[in-house]
Motif scaffolding. Structure first.
Motif, PDB file in Angstrom:
ATOM      1  N   ALA A 291      81.974  36.902 -52.577  1.00 13.37           N
ATOM      2  CA  ALA A 291      81.649  37.661 -51.379  1.00 13.37           C
ATOM      3  C   ALA A 291      82.373  37.074 -50.166  1.00 13.37           C
ATOM      4  O   ALA A 291      82.102  35.958 -49.741  1.00 13.37           O
ATOM      5  N   GLY A 292      83.352  37.822 -49.675  1.00 14.99           N
ATOM      6  CA  GLY A 292      84.048  37.427 -48.452  1.00 14.99           C
ATOM      7  C   GLY A 292      85.146  36.412 -48.609  1.00 14.99           C
ATOM      8  O   GLY A 292      85.636  35.887 -47.599  1.00 14.99           O
ATOM      9  N   TYR A 293      85.619  36.140 -49.842  1.00 12.11           N
ATOM     10  CA  TYR A 293      86.701  35.158 -49.973  1.00 12.11           C
ATOM     11  C   TYR A 293      87.547  35.422 -51.207  1.00 12.11           C
ATOM     12  O   TYR A 293      87.096  36.023 -52.191  1.00 12.11           O
ATOM     13  N   LEU A 294      88.800  34.934 -51.136  1.00 15.16           N
ATOM     14  CA  LEU A 294      89.746  34.921 -52.244  1.00 15.16           C
ATOM     15  C   LEU A 294      90.378  33.537 -52.300  1.00 15.16           C
ATOM     16  O   LEU A 294      90.640  32.925 -51.261  1.00 15.16           O
ATOM     17  N   LEU A 295      90.647  33.051 -53.507  1.00  5.79           N
ATOM     18  CA  LEU A 295      91.322  31.770 -53.708  1.00  5.79           C
ATOM     19  C   LEU A 295      92.760  32.024 -54.147  1.00  5.79           C
ATOM     20  O   LEU A 295      93.002  32.790 -55.081  1.00  5.79           O
ATOM     21  N   LEU A 296      93.698  31.324 -53.501  1.00  8.84           N
ATOM     22  CA  LEU A 296      95.119  31.528 -53.769  1.00  8.84           C
ATOM     23  C   LEU A 296      95.762  30.233 -54.247  1.00  8.84           C
ATOM     24  O   LEU A 296      95.392  29.133 -53.809  1.00  8.84           O
ATOM     25  N   GLY A 297      96.769  30.353 -55.114  1.00  5.50           N
ATOM     26  CA  GLY A 297      97.617  29.233 -55.478  1.00  5.50           C
ATOM     27  C   GLY A 297      96.872  28.037 -56.019  1.00  5.50           C
ATOM     28  O   GLY A 297      95.980  28.138 -56.861  1.00  5.50           O
ATOM     29  N   ASP A 298      97.239  26.845 -55.514  1.00  6.75           N
ATOM     30  CA  ASP A 298      96.621  25.609 -55.993  1.00  6.75           C
ATOM     31  C   ASP A 298      95.122  25.600 -55.731  1.00  6.75           C
ATOM     32  O   ASP A 298      94.355  25.021 -56.508  1.00  6.75           O
ATOM     33  N   ALA A 299      94.681  26.215 -54.644  1.00  2.09           N
ATOM     34  CA  ALA A 299      93.247  26.284 -54.354  1.00  2.09           C
ATOM     35  C   ALA A 299      92.508  27.108 -55.408  1.00  2.09           C
ATOM     36  O   ALA A 299      91.307  26.952 -55.598  1.00  2.09           O
ATOM     37  N   GLY A 300      93.232  27.984 -56.092  1.00  2.00           N
ATOM     38  CA  GLY A 300      92.670  28.780 -57.168  1.00  2.00           C
ATOM     39  C   GLY A 300      92.925  28.189 -58.542  1.00  2.00           C
ATOM     40  O   GLY A 300      92.670  28.852 -59.555  1.00  2.00           O
ATOM     41  N   SER A 301      93.450  26.961 -58.593  1.00  2.00           N
ATOM     42  CA  SER A 301      93.732  26.279 -59.868  1.00  2.00           C
ATOM     43  C   SER A 301      94.654  27.126 -60.748  1.00  2.00           C
ATOM     44  O   SER A 301      94.358  27.412 -61.902  1.00  2.00           O
ATOM     45  N   LEU A 302      95.817  27.475 -60.203  1.00  5.41           N
ATOM     46  CA  LEU A 302      96.729  28.378 -60.898  1.00  5.41           C
ATOM     47  C   LEU A 302      98.039  27.713 -61.320  1.00  5.41           C
ATOM     48  O   LEU A 302      99.001  28.398 -61.671  1.00  5.41           O
ATOM     49  N   ILE A 303      98.099  26.390 -61.318  1.00  8.61           N
ATOM     50  CA  ILE A 303      99.327  25.694 -61.678  1.00  8.61           C
ATOM     51  C   ILE A 303      99.567  25.791 -63.184  1.00  8.61           C
ATOM     52  O   ILE A 303      98.640  25.641 -63.987  1.00  8.61           O
ATOM     53  N   ASP A 304     100.813  26.039 -63.563  1.00  7.22           N
ATOM     54  CA  ASP A 304     101.157  26.166 -64.974  1.00  7.22           C
ATOM     55  C   ASP A 304     100.884  24.856 -65.705  1.00  7.22           C
ATOM     56  O   ASP A 304     101.380  23.800 -65.305  1.00  7.22           O
ATOM     57  N   PRO A 305     100.097  24.882 -66.802  1.00  3.96           N
ATOM     58  CA  PRO A 305      99.710  23.635 -67.469  1.00  3.96           C
ATOM     59  C   PRO A 305     100.817  22.953 -68.255  1.00  3.96           C
ATOM     60  O   PRO A 305     100.693  21.777 -68.596  1.00  3.96           O
ATOM     61  N   PHE A 306     101.904  23.673 -68.541  1.00 11.06           N
ATOM     62  CA  PHE A 306     103.005  23.058 -69.287  1.00 11.06           C
ATOM     63  C   PHE A 306     104.143  22.664 -68.357  1.00 11.06           C
ATOM     64  O   PHE A 306     104.626  21.543 -68.379  1.00 11.06           O
ATOM     65  N   THR A 307     104.575  23.568 -67.506  1.00 10.74           N
ATOM     66  CA  THR A 307     105.723  23.308 -66.642  1.00 10.74           C
ATOM     67  C   THR A 307     105.341  22.627 -65.344  1.00 10.74           C
ATOM     68  O   THR A 307     106.190  22.013 -64.701  1.00 10.74           O
ATOM     69  N   GLY A 308     104.080  22.736 -64.934  1.00 15.16           N
ATOM     70  CA  GLY A 308     103.662  22.180 -63.659  1.00 15.16           C
ATOM     71  C   GLY A 308     104.067  23.032 -62.468  1.00 15.16           C
ATOM     72  O   GLY A 308     103.860  22.640 -61.316  1.00 15.16           O
TER      73      GLY A 308
END
Length: 413
Positions: A291-308
């Motif tokens: 409610a009222g927010y979106l998480l983007l990029g590193d704050a959303g834990s979206l880093i590729d686990p193999f390539t980084g």
């Protein structure tokens, strides 16, 4: 105090991309960052084909502007080195001519790349960009607005929608989004700069060395302008703890004693300190909105686990965040149910690639198996291209749905 519909916390690639897409749609926003640009950011500095495509979506002229800049070096491929030292050299294009065509990737310091985006931000009247503003505290008001406070207690802004793009250490990602550090889905990383590393590829290939000492993880060497190189190492946090590894000491030891590096670094000069970073990995599917927010990029834990890689995923999430933020404003609907569409959009684009990268990361726990895959990739174009596609904006989902894709990998065709 600013009343605004949309406030973006963090002006890195995710936040700046979101702001620029909102501006392109004619939607005003407030963009806050605690730093003053240009500013450094600990990173590997590689800009993949996915980054170039996201730049093109912001402005068709941006890729050429980056390519013409002296702050970057063109990158034409990747050199993978298996634990047994076997190299797998994979160009981004099967046939390429550096003298006659634009490079599919680049390497540029984050100091310079982020500032390239900020220069675009500064030109847009739709974006109220404020530097040197740190949000120390937040509250949710009864009417659903957020109230953002500076360290001295003054109210900075009261937005309806908060786009949280202020990085891996974001207090808002933890306190609002509920993302906590999970060692099995987190990587510890180190980065430093060198001058005069020998043996760099003439066409700017980036190097990924999967050494036994750093599995599951790797050591990287990425070329930079003026004979410099970004050198670093990343390893999953739970393994660092379990193996009781001092990454700084081990990095120094490897560069000075390992047969693959000691001659290359014998005359190289380190430029500045070794700096650490934490990387929340996208190896686990997490909620990206509420409610009222979106998480983007590193704050959303979206880093590729193999390539980084995190830059392109931050920009992808920024583009979709802008889309759903504009929809929310138009509908005047900032509810959790409505904003779940953002999660679906981001994971529809990234999840299959993240799953594949997670599988490749698990492979690193078995060096003998990774050696086998690397040996097979030398003569298996399908597997070699799969490794490369993790760094490019090629949609793997269609291939992954086809049984023939796996048959080719197994048969070595």
């Amino acid at each position: 105090m600013l009343e605004t519909d949309i406030c973006i916390l963090g002006a890195g690639p995710g936040g700046a991309t979101a702001a620029l897409h909102l501006a392109n749609a004619g939607q005003p926003c407030l963009l806050l960052d605690r730093a003053t640009f240009p500013r450094d950011k600990i990173c590997g500095d590689a800009l993949s084909g996915k980054v170039i495509n996201e730049l093109r979506r912001i402005d068709a002229a941006l890729p050429a502007r980056l390519a013409a800049s002296a702050v970057q070096v063109p990158c034409w491929g990747i050199s993978f080195f298996a634990p047994n030292g076997r190299p797998v050299e994979v160009p981004f294009r099967a046939h390429y001519n550096p003298a006659a065509e634009p490079a599919p990737g680049h390497v540029a310091k984050r100091l310079d790349f982020d500032n390239l985006l900020i220069e675009q931000v500064r030109q847009r009247p739709e974006i109220d960009f404020r530097e040197g503003v740190e949000v120390a505290r937040h509250e949710r008001l009864p009417d659903g607005r957020w109230q953002l406070f500076a360290a001295d207690g003054t109210v900075v802004a009261t937005p309806r929608l908060l786009l949280i793009a202020n990085g891996a250490q974001s207090a808002q990602a933890r306190q609002i989004g509920g993302h906590v550090l999970e060692p099995a889905h987190h990587s510890a990383g180190l980065r430093t700069y060198y001058q005069g590393v020998n043996g760099m590829h003439p066409h700017g290939f980036i190097e990924l060395h999967f050494l036994k000492e750093f599995l599951p993880g790797y050591l990287w060497i990425f070329p930079l302008p003026n004979g410099q190189a970004n050198v670093g190492v990343g390893m999953r946090t739970d393994k660092v703890s379990a193996k009781k590894i001092n990454l700084r000491a081990r990095l120094d030891e490897i560069l000075t004693t390992h047969p693959s590096f000691k001659d290359r670094f014998a005359q190289a000069q380190r430029l500045g300190p070794v700096r650490g970073m934490g990387l929340p990995l996208g190896s686990k599917r997490r909620s990206l909105s509420g409610a009222g927010y979106l998480l983007l990029g590193d704050a959303g834990s979206l880093i590729d686990p193999f390539t980084g890689e995190g830059i392109s995923h931050a920009m992808v999430s920024g583009r979709h965040a802008a889309d759903w933020a504009a929809r929310a404003v138009q509908a005047q609907n900032f509810s959790a149910d409505f904003l779940k569409g953002y999660d679906a959009a981001v994971y529809n684009r990234l999840w299959q690639e993240l799953r594949l990268s997670r599988a490749m990361q698990r492979l690193l726990a078995y060096p003998w198996l990774f050696n086998f895959v690397a040996n097979r990739a030398v003569r298996n174009p399908t597997l070699a291209q799969t490794l490369t596609n993790m760094f490019l904006d090629l949609d793997l989902r269609e291939q992954l749905r086809r049984p023939g894709f796996y048959l080719k990998m197994m048969l070595g065709k």
